[in-house]
Enzyme design. Structure first.
Site, short mmCIF file in Angstrom:
data_model
loop_
_atom_site.label_atom_id
_atom_site.label_comp_id
_atom_site.label_asym_id
_atom_site.label_seq_id
_atom_site.Cartn_x
_atom_site.Cartn_y
_atom_site.Cartn_z
N ASN A 180 138.48 -3.75 -18.67
CA ASN A 180 138.13 -2.93 -17.51
C ASN A 180 137.91 -1.50 -17.96
OD1 ASN A 180 138.08 -1.45 -15.14
ND2 ASN A 180 139.43 -2.89 -14.08
N ASP A 181 136.66 -1.16 -18.18
CA ASP A 181 136.29 0.17 -18.66
C ASP A 181 136.76 1.28 -17.74
OD1 ASP A 181 134.89 0.14 -21.09
OD2 ASP A 181 133.14 -0.74 -20.12
N CYS A 182 137.13 0.93 -16.54
CA CYS A 182 137.45 1.94 -15.55
C CYS A 182 138.95 2.12 -15.33
CB CYS A 182 136.76 1.60 -14.23
SG CYS A 182 134.98 1.54 -14.45
#
Ligand code: BGC
Ligand code: NOJ
Length: 833
Positions: free
Chosen positions: A486-488
């Protein structure tokens, strides 16, 4: 509401109205030369790299959204009326408009004022060019005098520079026109050894290469002054904005059909043979002319198209299935496989939602893409693996991305995404299972492309695994770094300054925040690595790897379990994320899906509980949302995830990439109904009827469908380039249909819906054709197999050693040995919906 229909026979999606809710696109080319084309002929082309070698210009995020492309105009030279058969850019009311997107080609056409026209666009195999075959038929009772114009806007330099540095670019443009072929040679005088060309099969009635001359002052593409006047001006661009435009005059008797072929291409000359005569500034065209001449010949173009068709026959023929569900069949047999080719080629670089400027090939993305691609062209998967591994750092960490043209790690974004290295193990394992090509592990591969640093690929895998062992947090779980899958979820970022990149800002030490997701991935990758080691006869290495896996499982049990589901992470303060104790973001999909996929908690009931909790808290009719409750405000300690309004993207959107982890999790629990139900909720074909809500193409997956917290719940965004393609393919084929590659052979372990009486499939695996039929004779997932009539033990069909090239595999599904068969064995085959 539908905007077209599937033509499964021809493997096409046929769009029947130009005004789709969003541009519905297709990819041309599958090797080095690529194009993106929309249903109204919008889009652009590039050689290998959409940023550094873009042939034609495209203005993203335009109004309307899709404008600029491979535009053809027809003009009735008697009435002086002109229009575009692809609707854009003139937007006339057309009759019989259709756009057929197929495997590597698109045909767009219509009829207007008795003139029928369609254009077939495709890229021949092994060539760096695209062909437009325009066919015009006069359906009038009288003869017609038609001018056909074809046009493109050149941009063969850095596309980023093209959008920003026009004070320079307006002065560099150069072209040559020779024998009716337009050559775009901007910057060829200096460091470039490549140029673009645009050619036409018919004697030209005129050309233009300067945009303003073609369009006229202050005009757009909808109404070029030259097309209106019926005559191109033979302009030769010098500076400003070079374009390519050809005009052909066609006199058509009633019922007569004529074909015109246009070729747009890219050519590289040897550095020492750039000019002809040497010492001049004139392009050496000796090598390119025969190629151009060849494909301007309609017969050659047809033959190239046929080769493309056969190529796709053979690629798709590697796995074909016939189940009771039409949506499963067409996605598996055609479109999902096709999308896997696009994601393999592009990673996340160039679509209508990825500009081709910002991102190269992602390390984690490209490794995951292999899951859906490796069976199609294993040699290309092999090359990709070695390229990826060569960007790995000596620490075992990885550049998050690399540029396809240079194959170098991307310094702008760097590394520190602590899940990245593990995906290399997953990718290599998928390759080994498919091919049995163990030699890849001995390939010498450098670290960070540094000559002299070469080590066998196997060494890279070990460093990947150790990377997390050397980066453990306070609970014995892997530190998250900049982000995991999850890049975020940016737990070390704490950004309070607008415009800062969430992905690269790191202002915390990073010694506290841990990821339960990476822990699950570590367990999964560790088991794969141990199996590889065992196969190589390294039992000691396998044992120590499994010991670390066991420790990690224990850490997950002790610190990664929340009572009803797996936790997601610990933040920089050591506080839980994804826990019932949280106010928002109490439960996340990733750690639950992946831990169960990895087999964690199957024995002690945690897996079943986790999947139940996902069903209860995250599942919706449009798919499974990423977390709940959505974050209602920005949290400094969480990062980008809380920057999105609730229901979008990583903040409780239906992130389609991770839904298959839950599908696989359900199959591991033996729940075929639940697994296929989740599969169907996000299957684009199954969503075709709700096209006005879904809005994206019904033939490919989108990255995201808006979650239940969004006002537009059910609306898809960001189609095509997403890990969703590979993971859904992998989940349905390998886990639900259960036709699974393994190091020892082809495993057959279907976990299908209870009301399916069975299915049949053909799989070409390691050179052998497997004709598979599965029949259900009872509830449950126990399988009894026969191979060419003889029963076998277990469920792995070894590759025949006696030279058989085709084998018949029959499987009977039932509750298990000793269970009574149902009285009524003649169950009805449920017809396709
Ligand atoms: C998106 C992510 C993406 C990331 C990296 C974010 O804005 O929401 O899905 O992975 O950018 O480019
Ligand atoms: C898209 C990115 O390409 C991928 O690497 C990432 O895992 C997902 N977004 C989730 O953030």
């Amino acid at each position: 509401m539908k905007f077209g229909y599937f033509d499964d026979q021809n493997r096409e999606y046929v769009i029947t109205q130009p005004e789709t809710p969003l541009p519905w696109i297709n990819y041309l080319g599958c090797q080095a030369y690529f194009g993106i084309i929309s249903n109204t002929a919008g889009g652009y082309s590039f050689y290998r790299d959409a940023r550094l070698r873009r042939l034609t210009r495209y203005r993203y995020n335009n109004v309307p959204l899709d404008f600029g492309g491979r535009y053809i105009y027809l003009r009735d030279d008697e009435s002086k009326e002109f229009w575009s058969p692809s609707w854009q850019p003139t937007r006339h009311d057309l009759e019989n408009y259709s756009c057929r997107h197929g495997m590597g080609y698109t045909v767009i056409g219509s009829t207007y004022s008795g003139i029928e026209a369609h254009t077939r666009y495709f890229v021949p195999l092994d060539e760096n060019l695209e062909i437009w075959q325009l066919t015009v038929t006069n359906r009038r009772a009288v003869k017609a005098q038609i001018s056909a114009f074809a046009s493109i806007e050149f941009c063969l330099w850095d596309a980023q520079d093209d959008a920003t540095n026009f004070q320079r670019n307006f002065n560099t443009g150069e072209v040559e026109v020779e024998d009716g072929v337009i050559y775009h040679k901007t910057e060829y005088r200096e460091r470039r050894d490549h140029f673009a060309y645009f050619a036409c099969s018919e004697p030209g009635a005129g050309y233009d290469t300067q945009r303003e001359a073609f369009l006229g002052r202050n005009r757009g593409w909808d109404k070029p002054a030259t097309v209106e006047a019926g005559q191109l001006t033979n302009s030769v661009a010098h500076g400003w904005s070079p374009i390519g435009a050809h005009q052909v005059k066609l006199e058509l008797a009633p019922g007569e059909t004529r074909q015109v072929v246009f070729v747009l291409g890219y050519h590289e000359n040897p550095r020492d043979q750039k000019f002809d005569p040497p010492g001049s500034q004139t392009i050496n065209k000796k090598l390119v002319k025969p190629v151009i001449a060849k494909y301007l010949d309609a017969k050659e173009a047809d033959a190239a198209f046929e080769r493309l068709r056969l190529y796709w026959d053979s690629l798709l023929g590697i796995f074909q299935v016939n189940t009771p569900d039409i949506h499963t069949n067409r996605m598996v047999n055609i479109w999902n496989a096709y999308q896997c080719m696009a994601t393999f080629n592009m990673s996340r670089s160039a679509s209508f939602y990825e500009s081709g400027i910002g991102r190269g090939l992602g390390f984690r993305d490209s490794n995951q893409d292999l899951l859906g691609f490796v069976h199609m062209v294993p040699s290309r998967a092999r090359e990709r693996i070695l390229d990826l591994a060569a960007t790995q750092l000596a620490t075992g960490g990885a550049y998050h991305q690399y540029q396809p043209l240079t194959k170098r790690g991307n310094n702008d974004i760097g590394g520190g995404f602590n899940d990245d290295p593990h995906w290399l193990i997953v990718g290599v394992s998928a390759y080994l299972k498919e091919t049995g090509d163990w030699s890849i592990l001995d390939e010498p591969v450098p670290y960070d492309n540094e000559p002299g640093s070469e080590a066998p690929l196997y060494d890279h895998l070990q460093r990947s695994f150790r990377y997390s062992l050397e980066r453990m947090g306070p609970h014995g779980l892997p530190l998250i770094g900049r982000a995991d899958w999850n890049d975020c979820l940016n737990l070390n970022c704490f950004s309070d300054t607008p415009g800062q990149s969430f992905q690269t800002t790191t202002n915390k030490e990073g010694k506290v925040a841990e990821s339960v997701f990476i822990a699950g991935l570590f367990v999964h990758a560790g088991r794969e690595l141990a199996a590889i080691a065992t196969h190589r006869g390294l039992s000691g290495a396998a044992a120590s790897c499994l010991a670390e896996v066991a420790k990690m499982e224990e850490a997950i049990r002790r610190h990664g379990w929340d009572g009803e589901w797996f936790l997601r992470a610990y933040d920089d303060f050591g506080a839980k994320i994804g826990s019932k104790e949280c106010e928002e973001g109490k439960i996340f999909i990733e750690s639950n899906g992946f831990c169960v996929l990895a087999g964690i908690g199957l024995e002690d009931g945690k897996a079943a509980k986790a999947m139940d909790s996902v069903g209860k808290h995250l599942a919706t009719k449009h798919g499974i949302v990423l977390q709940q409750p959505a974050y209602s405000k920005y949290y400094l300690n969480l990062g980008e995830i809380s920057s999105y309004p609730p229901g979008y993207k990583e903040n409780a959107g239906i992130f389609c990439h991770v839904n298959p982890w839950v599908m696989i999790g359900e199959t591991r629990l033996g729940h075929g109904d639940a697994a296929h139900d989740y599969y169907s909720r996000i299957n684009p074909s199954a969503r075709e009827e709700i096209g006005d809500l879904h809005r994206c193409e019904p033939y490919v997956y989108a990255q995201m469908i808006a979650g239940k917290d969004a006002p537009s719940f059910g609306e898809a965004k960001n189609s095509w380039l997403t890990g969703t393609a590979a993971w859904n393919y992998y989940a349905i084929v390998q886990w639900i249909l259960g036709i699974r590659t393994s190091l020892d052979g082809l495993e057959i372990a279907p976990v299908i819906p209870n009301n399916w009486p069975g299915f049949t499939a053909t799989r070409i695996f390691r050179g052998v054709v497997y004709k598979i039929s599965i029949e259900r004779k009872g509830d449950g997932n126990h399988i009894a197999l026969t191979v060419d009539g003889a029963p076998i033990d277990g469920n792995i069909v070894a590759t025949p050693t006696d030279g058989r090239k085709e084998i018949t595999v029959k499987g009977i599904l039932s509750e298990g040995p000793g269970e009574p068969l149902p009285a009524d064995e003649e169950e009805q085959f449920v017809p396709a919906k």
